[in-house]
Design a protein around this motif. Structure first.
Motif, mmCIF file in Angstrom:
data_model
loop_
_atom_site.group_PDB
_atom_site.id
_atom_site.type_symbol
_atom_site.label_atom_id
_atom_site.label_comp_id
_atom_site.label_asym_id
_atom_site.label_seq_id
_atom_site.Cartn_x
_atom_site.Cartn_y
_atom_site.Cartn_z
ATOM 1 N N SER A 444 -3.722 -66.223 -54.018
ATOM 2 C CA SER A 444 -3.128 -65.545 -52.302
ATOM 3 C C SER A 444 -4.811 -64.952 -51.886
ATOM 4 N N ILE A 445 -5.084 -64.168 -51.092
ATOM 5 C CA ILE A 445 -5.608 -63.902 -50.640
ATOM 6 C C ILE A 445 -6.297 -62.479 -50.439
ATOM 7 N N THR A 446 -6.413 -61.760 -50.481
ATOM 8 C CA THR A 446 -6.470 -60.497 -50.872
ATOM 9 C C THR A 446 -6.452 -59.098 -48.905
ATOM 10 N N GLN A 447 -5.281 -59.788 -48.877
ATOM 11 C CA GLN A 447 -4.783 -59.084 -47.415
ATOM 12 C C GLN A 447 -3.724 -58.255 -47.722
ATOM 13 N N PRO A 448 -3.494 -57.460 -47.577
ATOM 14 C CA PRO A 448 -2.534 -56.172 -47.403
ATOM 15 C C PRO A 448 -1.201 -56.917 -46.728
ATOM 16 N N TYR A 449 -0.376 -56.516 -48.006
ATOM 17 C CA TYR A 449 0.942 -57.419 -48.821
ATOM 18 C C TYR A 449 1.463 -56.897 -46.863
ATOM 19 N N TRP A 450 1.648 -55.901 -46.222
ATOM 20 C CA TRP A 450 2.883 -55.843 -45.280
ATOM 21 C C TRP A 450 1.429 -57.120 -43.539
ATOM 22 N N LEU A 451 0.195 -56.915 -43.607
ATOM 23 C CA LEU A 451 -0.111 -58.157 -42.729
ATOM 24 C C LEU A 451 0.030 -59.320 -43.377
ATOM 25 N N MET A 452 0.734 -59.657 -43.600
ATOM 26 C CA MET A 452 0.138 -61.630 -43.763
ATOM 27 C C MET A 452 0.945 -62.026 -43.046
ATOM 28 N N GLU A 453 2.008 -61.633 -41.986
ATOM 29 C CA GLU A 453 3.205 -62.214 -41.214
ATOM 30 C C GLU A 453 2.800 -61.344 -40.283
ATOM 31 N N ASP A 454 3.177 -62.146 -39.092
ATOM 32 C CA ASP A 454 3.275 -61.496 -37.325
ATOM 33 C C ASP A 454 4.136 -60.734 -37.920
ATOM 34 N N TYR A 455 4.098 -59.648 -37.383
ATOM 35 C CA TYR A 455 4.819 -58.783 -36.530
ATOM 36 C C TYR A 455 4.843 -58.569 -35.335
ATOM 37 N N GLU A 456 6.268 -57.497 -35.016
ATOM 38 C CA GLU A 456 6.826 -56.486 -33.728
ATOM 39 C C GLU A 456 6.621 -54.388 -34.042
ATOM 40 N N ASN A 457 7.627 -54.078 -34.481
ATOM 41 C CA ASN A 457 8.646 -52.840 -34.966
ATOM 42 C C ASN A 457 8.354 -53.051 -36.163
ATOM 43 N N MET A 458 8.758 -53.723 -37.534
ATOM 44 C CA MET A 458 9.117 -54.068 -38.301
ATOM 45 C C MET A 458 7.694 -54.801 -38.983
ATOM 46 N N PHE A 459 6.959 -54.285 -39.826
ATOM 47 C CA PHE A 459 6.294 -55.397 -41.381
ATOM 48 C C PHE A 459 7.011 -56.304 -41.823
ATOM 49 N N LYS A 460 6.963 -57.679 -42.098
ATOM 50 C CA LYS A 460 7.573 -58.657 -42.636
ATOM 51 C C LYS A 460 7.094 -59.043 -44.039
ATOM 52 N N VAL A 461 7.909 -58.733 -45.046
ATOM 53 C CA VAL A 461 7.948 -58.789 -46.365
ATOM 54 C C VAL A 461 8.525 -59.299 -46.994
ATOM 55 N N ASN A 462 7.971 -59.856 -47.852
ATOM 56 C CA ASN A 462 8.983 -61.902 -47.903
ATOM 57 C C ASN A 462 9.157 -60.979 -49.241
ATOM 58 N N ASP A 463 8.268 -60.616 -50.493
ATOM 59 C CA ASP A 463 8.595 -59.781 -51.457
ATOM 60 C C ASP A 463 9.752 -58.489 -51.102
ATOM 61 N N PRO A 464 10.258 -58.342 -51.625
ATOM 62 C CA PRO A 464 11.147 -57.002 -51.780
ATOM 63 C C PRO A 464 10.862 -56.186 -52.614
ATOM 64 N N MET A 465 9.938 -56.977 -53.648
ATOM 65 C CA MET A 465 9.865 -56.081 -54.440
ATOM 66 C C MET A 465 8.464 -55.553 -54.026
ATOM 67 N N LEU A 466 7.739 -55.801 -53.547
ATOM 68 C CA LEU A 466 6.618 -54.691 -52.988
ATOM 69 C C LEU A 466 6.257 -54.244 -52.043
ATOM 70 N N ILE A 467 7.481 -53.820 -51.031
ATOM 71 C CA ILE A 467 8.621 -52.359 -50.810
ATOM 72 C C ILE A 467 8.540 -51.410 -51.139
ATOM 73 N N GLY A 468 7.557 -50.511 -50.584
ATOM 74 C CA GLY A 468 7.369 -49.255 -50.772
ATOM 75 C C GLY A 468 6.575 -49.507 -51.686
ATOM 76 N N MET A 469 5.400 -49.776 -51.811
ATOM 77 C CA MET A 469 4.162 -49.607 -52.495
ATOM 78 C C MET A 469 3.139 -49.002 -51.490
ATOM 79 N N ALA A 470 2.276 -48.851 -52.040
ATOM 80 C CA ALA A 470 1.592 -47.881 -51.295
ATOM 81 C C ALA A 470 0.591 -48.961 -50.617
ATOM 82 N N GLU A 471 0.358 -50.187 -52.105
ATOM 83 C CA GLU A 471 -1.738 -50.947 -51.407
ATOM 84 C C GLU A 471 -0.585 -51.994 -52.542
ATOM 85 N N ASN A 472 -1.360 -53.265 -52.138
ATOM 86 C CA ASN A 472 -1.268 -54.631 -53.490
ATOM 87 C C ASN A 472 -1.015 -54.243 -54.332
ATOM 88 N N PRO A 473 -0.504 -55.049 -55.541
ATOM 89 C CA PRO A 473 -1.248 -54.866 -56.832
ATOM 90 C C PRO A 473 -2.358 -54.627 -57.558
#
Length: 848
Positions: A444-473
């Protein structure tokens, strides 16, 4: 990660569940403690090792909750982390995407990336951990109701409960009250949601899917970090209020050689994009905590909470041996303590009960063993970036600066391979090796995980293990499997890139994985008045050799594009080529987004590349979708040449150029030596009067320019910290008034006024489809020589008329506007362009 041992009668399913729980905690905390990998490069100083040992002896945690980067009280976080030495986290519900930017032009998701990094740097200083929810900062909000209408309340609560269950705080502290006194809808919403999450995290029936990896958690108490902002008499009333505690956060930390409030202000000053550089405080300083929920404390926020090893059963020996290490620690020879530390680690490893605390303390102790041993490791790529499938060479190095002879390396693991390098680690010798590795084809490209998908008022994060993290592992690491005093341990360090600058010396950035091909627009907004055509210039960069494909634009309805596509062939890696398209609006042309794509075989490339680089953060490279905006309308302008005095940073000059007007940048310091009459208009950028000292000195020159026939346009400034109070030829006062509802109806107060009609007749439709807000920091008082031209208001509020003021002065004219053109024009809002064309044409004679 080393997992805790269980009794033999523990079921396999429970072992898997606990392993997942510990993995979640380790990954989440590793991503926030210092931002890079699982082990600090080392070695730490003796004073830092003592500080870590003292923290190892404390088993307590606090979670601070607010809405934005810079909302957190760093004084309290620093005191908790460095005086009380408890594990302290900050959960910011947003990344500050809707905020302003005092140091650059980043807006939206890009300033969210910048402010995320500012928070990470702040936590490195004050010792806290950093977390986020998926909520998007959509700009200033005046109520909790409006905020929760835009956010998905259930999903924000899901994120908050997840962080609480993972972090397991003994105490939760909110920054704001859940009332209008919070001053911002996001602020009050953060408190209201925290009150709910406090209860929900303890209920196993709430978000039960989380219980596959974490357990329900009952936090002992919830307090609010109250302030004299809301209670002017707090300094005296707290003494008779049994619900309020007072804390001296100005204590001194001898290990770190700093006061806690000193570290707090250094941390606070990392919020440079918000202009929050702070004076250093030292010594006695008080904070106040007011009871909200749970078990009320009597005298101390940790009343009834055992912060010692006694909170875990059968740990007396661990506690005793840790005290012996602290008492006997030799700062001149930290490695002398390693045999005892290894013994303590073995005791922890043999602990017979399931305990997240024990797992966390083992990770802390592993770092201490590494530091006390005097070890230093790093892994450096020969390439700044790579693409999927590429081979890079990694230079890995190890130095043993300690005095131990019993340090061995079993193997060094690279992505995709293990390599045996050396067995005995000699003292103070640089031992290194080069190993080629292949980036996986599916990387995967090193894109911030919260910006991988299109969004409106909530970021879309497909991997629940990433939620809460400050930045990508960290995606690519090197792991040393070592034996220290007979104990097998693994230490992981990220692969990064280093280079030397003749001024700044050694520089480091993370290895990034880029798309094989990126496309950047020269102008992200293209204004194409009816009947005219424009050029769209696309810069294509290939990060992989020998690429051939078709570059094309996907336009809204009604546009003619010539050519329909470009056949591109790019043979040399890293080469850049510019391709141009001519676009022309037809009779049915619509304004809107257009996409840029390149088809190579069966693959579609659709991303650009943006670098966010400031001295106070790690350089960030992000890859937004390559999307531009086209604006077409009947649009005229009566000027040919204007000057622009840039303030904190905006994209207004580019928008003016799109209107066919020549823009020259003018430095405030050069006003005295410049012939201002050559400009038909002079525009000051956003917050120019907050940031440019020279404007305070030379404002009279601009007023004289107006008097002699010029047009001066002043955009919004905050009402605090102005370099001069005389912003215009006649007095007016700025306020904090704003209209946050982007669809608030606009009323033209004088529909026949020249500014509403020349050269474009402004109509109601011109106020459609605006973004985020109408405007901010409007004037609330003005001289009668000014004419207010627009009125609008948020729901259930009085109309505000100070967003657009015009006046004639001498032979010239002056316009003040608090309208957020800095958001509307880059967003390609047609009506905003038409209104802006009228503003820069005000009292100007059409040029042939």
């Amino acid at each position: 990660m080393a997992l805790i041992r269980l009794n033999t009668n523990v079921a396999t399913s429970q072992m898997i569940r606990i392993s997942l729980l510990l993995l979640v905690s380790t990954v989440l905390f590793a991503s926030t403690s210092f931002g890079k990998g699982n082990v600090k490069p080392g070695p730490a100083s003796s004073a830092q090792i003592i500080e870590s040992l003292e923290k190892l002896n404390v088993l307590g945690s606090v979670l601070y909750i607010a809405a934005h980067p810079d909302d957190e009280n760093t004084r309290l976080i620093s005191w908790l982390a460095n005086d009380k030495k408890v594990k302290t986290g900050y959960l910011s519900l947003t990344r500050g995407d809707g905020g302003q930017n005092l140091i650059g032009t980043e807006k939206g998701e890009l300033i969210g990336v910048l402010r995320t990094q500012e928070l990470i740097e702040a936590r490195k200083i004050d010792g806290g951990y950093q977390f986020f929810s998926r909520a998007v900062d959509f700009g200033y909000s005046k109520s909790t109701k409006e905020t929760l209408e835009k956010w998905n309340e259930e999903e924000v609560l899901r994120d908050m409960v997840w962080v609480i269950r993972t972090f397991k705080p003994d105490v939760i502290i909110t920054r704001f009250p859940a009332t209008e006194y919070a001053g911002h809808g996001h602020h009050s919403a953060s408190a209201e949601l925290a009150h709910k999450a406090f209860e929900m995290a303890a209920d196993p029936k709430v978000f039960p899917e989380q219980l596959r990896t974490v357990t329900a958690w009952r936090t002992k108490r919830l307090y609010q970090n109250t302030s004299t902002w809301w209670d002017k008499d707090l300094e005296t009333t707290w003494q008779t209020n049994p619900n309020t505690l007072r804390i001296d956060v100005g204590t001194y930390n001898a290990n770190l050689g700093k006061w806690n409030n000193q570290m707090a202000m250094e941390s606070r000053s990392q919020h440079k994009s918000q202009g929050f550089g702070a004076d250093i405080n030292r010594g006695e300083q008080f904070e106040f905590l007011t009871y909200v929920k749970g078990d009320k404390a009597q005298k101390d926020i940790f009343d009834g909470i055992d912060l010692s090893w006694k909170r875990l059963a059968k740990t007396d020996l661990i506690n005793k041996k840790l005290q012996l290490v602290l008492n006997s620690f030799n700062p001149r020879n930290p490695s002398a303590s390693v045999p005892d530390l290894v013994g303590i680690y073995r005791l922890m490893d043999d602990y017979q009960y399931v305990s997240a605390w024990m797992a966390a303390k083992k990770e802390e102790l592993k770092q201490i063993i590494f530091d006390a041993s005097g070890l230093w490791i790093e892994a450096v790529s020969d390439q700044e970036y790579a693409v999927a499938g590429q081979t890079i060479t990694v230079h890995t190095s190890l130095i043993n600066a300690g005095k131990l002879n019993s340090v061995e390396v079993d193997s060094v693991s690279f992505p995709g391979k293990d390599t045996a390098l050396f067995s005995i680690v000699d003292q103070n010798k640089w031992q290194k090796v080069e190993v080629p590795i292949v980036i996986p084809e599916n990387a995967s490209i090193t894109q911030p995980y919260w910006l991988m998908e299109d969004y409106e008022n909530m970021f879309k994060v497909n991997d629940p293990m990433l939620i809460g993290m400050a930045e990508n592992p960290i995606p690519y690491n090197v792991t040393y499997k070592m034996r220290i005093e007979g104990l097998d341990l693994s230490f992981t360090t990220p692969i990064h890139y280093k280079w030397r600058d003749r001024v700044t010396g050694e520089n480091i950035k993370e290895l990034s994985i880029r798309p094989e091909l990126t496309m950047n627009l020269e102008n992200s907004v293209i204004v194409c008045p009816t009947g005219q055509d424009r050029q769209v210039h696309v810069t294509v960069v290939n990060q992989k050799a020998n690429m051939t494909g078709e570059l094309s634009l996907q336009m809204p309805v009604g546009w003619e594009v010539t050519p329909s596509k470009h056949l591109i062939t790019m043979n040399t890696k890293g080469s850049a080529s510019v391709f141009s398209f001519q676009i022309k609006p037809l009779k049915n042309a619509q304004s809107g987004d257009f996409k840029v794509t390149t088809k190579v075989g069966n693959r579609i490339y659709d991303r650009s590349m943006v670098v966010i680089d400031y001295p106070h953060i790690h350089t960030q490279t992000v890859f937004p979708k390559t999307i531009g905006k086209v604006v077409t309308s009947t649009m005229k302008v009566n000027v040919k040449k204007v000057a622009y005095i840039m303030g904190s940073g905006d994209n207004i000059p580019e928008a003016i150029e799109q209107l066919g007007v020549s823009v020259e940048y003018l430095h405030a310091e050069d006003l005295a030596g410049t012939k201002l009459k050559q400009y038909e208009a002079i525009v000051t950028g956003i917050r120019a009067y907050n940031t440019l000292d020279a404007l305070g000195s030379f404002q009279e020159l601009l007023i004289n320019y107006v008097d002699s026939g010029g047009l001066l346009i002043v955009q919004y400034n905050t009402n605090g910290g102005l370099k001069t109070e005389k912003l215009g030829p006649y007095p007016f006062k700025l306020s904090r008034d704003r209209v946050t509802y982007e669809d608030a109806p606009a009323t033209m107060l004088i529909p026949t006024h020249e500014l509403m009609n020349v050269p474009n007749k402004i109509v109601a439709e011109d106020f459609n489809n605006w973004v985020q807000e109408r405007g901010l920091y409007f004037a609330d008082k003005w001289d009668e020589q000014y004419t207010p031209l627009l009125s609008w208001n948020d729901p259930n509020e009085e109309p505000l008329k100070g967003g657009l003021l015009a006046a004639e002065y001498g032979k010239g004219a002056f316009v003040f506007t608090g309208i957020s053109f800095f958001r509307q024009l880059p967003a390609g809002v047609p009506g905003a362009f038409r209104l802006w064309a009228n503003i820069i044409s005000y009292k100007r004679t059409p040029q042939k």
